[in-house]
Design an enzyme around this catalytic site. Sequence first.
Site, PDB file in Angstrom:
ATOM      1  N   MET A   1       0.849  -1.175   0.000  1.00  0.00           N
ATOM      2  CA  MET A   1       0.000   0.000   0.000  1.00  0.00           C
ATOM      3  C   MET A   1       0.892   1.235   0.000  1.00  0.00           C
ATOM      4  O   MET A   1       1.719   1.409   0.882  1.00  0.00           O
ATOM      5  CB  MET A   1      -0.902  -0.011   1.232  1.00  0.00           C
ATOM      6  CG  MET A   1      -1.757   1.228   1.341  1.00  0.00           C
ATOM      7  SD  MET A   1      -2.803   1.280   2.814  1.00  0.00           S
ATOM      8  CE  MET A   1      -3.735  -0.199   2.657  1.00  0.00           C
ATOM      9  N   PRO A   2       0.761   2.100  -0.990  1.00  0.00           N
ATOM     10  CA  PRO A   2       1.570   3.313  -1.030  1.00  0.00           C
ATOM     11  C   PRO A   2       1.078   4.335  -0.003  1.00  0.00           C
ATOM     12  O   PRO A   2      -0.120   4.459   0.256  1.00  0.00           O
ATOM     13  CB  PRO A   2       1.366   3.833  -2.447  1.00  0.00           C
ATOM     14  CG  PRO A   2       0.051   3.293  -2.851  1.00  0.00           C
ATOM     15  CD  PRO A   2      -0.092   1.968  -2.159  1.00  0.00           C
ATOM     16  N   ILE A   3       2.043   5.046   0.562  1.00  0.00           N
ATOM     17  CA  ILE A   3       1.722   6.142   1.480  1.00  0.00           C
ATOM     18  C   ILE A   3       2.435   7.380   0.975  1.00  0.00           C
ATOM     19  O   ILE A   3       3.662   7.391   0.839  1.00  0.00           O
ATOM     20  CB  ILE A   3       2.178   5.824   2.918  1.00  0.00           C
ATOM     21  CG1 ILE A   3       1.482   4.581   3.443  1.00  0.00           C
ATOM     22  CG2 ILE A   3       1.915   7.023   3.828  1.00  0.00           C
ATOM     23  CD1 ILE A   3       2.018   4.082   4.769  1.00  0.00           C
ATOM     24  N   THR A  41      -5.986   2.035  -2.975  1.00  0.00           N
ATOM     25  CA  THR A  41      -4.748   1.531  -2.386  1.00  0.00           C
ATOM     26  C   THR A  41      -3.845   2.661  -1.896  1.00  0.00           C
ATOM     27  O   THR A  41      -2.830   2.401  -1.271  1.00  0.00           O
ATOM     28  CB  THR A  41      -3.948   0.693  -3.403  1.00  0.00           C
ATOM     29  OG1 THR A  41      -3.464   1.538  -4.448  1.00  0.00           O
ATOM     30  CG2 THR A  41      -4.788  -0.431  -3.978  1.00  0.00           C
ATOM     31  N   VAL A  43      -2.759   5.921   0.255  1.00  0.00           N
ATOM     32  CA  VAL A  43      -2.979   6.643   1.512  1.00  0.00           C
ATOM     33  C   VAL A  43      -2.203   7.953   1.451  1.00  0.00           C
ATOM     34  O   VAL A  43      -1.034   7.974   1.049  1.00  0.00           O
ATOM     35  CB  VAL A  43      -2.486   5.807   2.711  1.00  0.00           C
ATOM     36  CG1 VAL A  43      -2.565   6.599   4.005  1.00  0.00           C
ATOM     37  CG2 VAL A  43      -3.261   4.507   2.815  1.00  0.00           C
TER      38      VAL A  43
END
Length: 68
Positions: A1-3, A41, A43
Amino acid sequence: MPIINVKMTHEDGGATKEQKEQLSQKLTQAFVDVFGRGEKTCVVTIDEVSTDNYAIGGKTITNIRKKS
């Protein structure tokens, strides 16, 4: 999950909820456009930092701006 983490100075009352929402939407859309992955996906976090807690060359931004 990219942040995606955005750090910015908290000034003049800080960013509004609306500005933060718009920034989050545009950063998410940029992620989707570049990587082709769904927005669910991605954040985005936004940290506003007091100019008293941010320094350049050993001087806080608050003090640098007072001298300008």
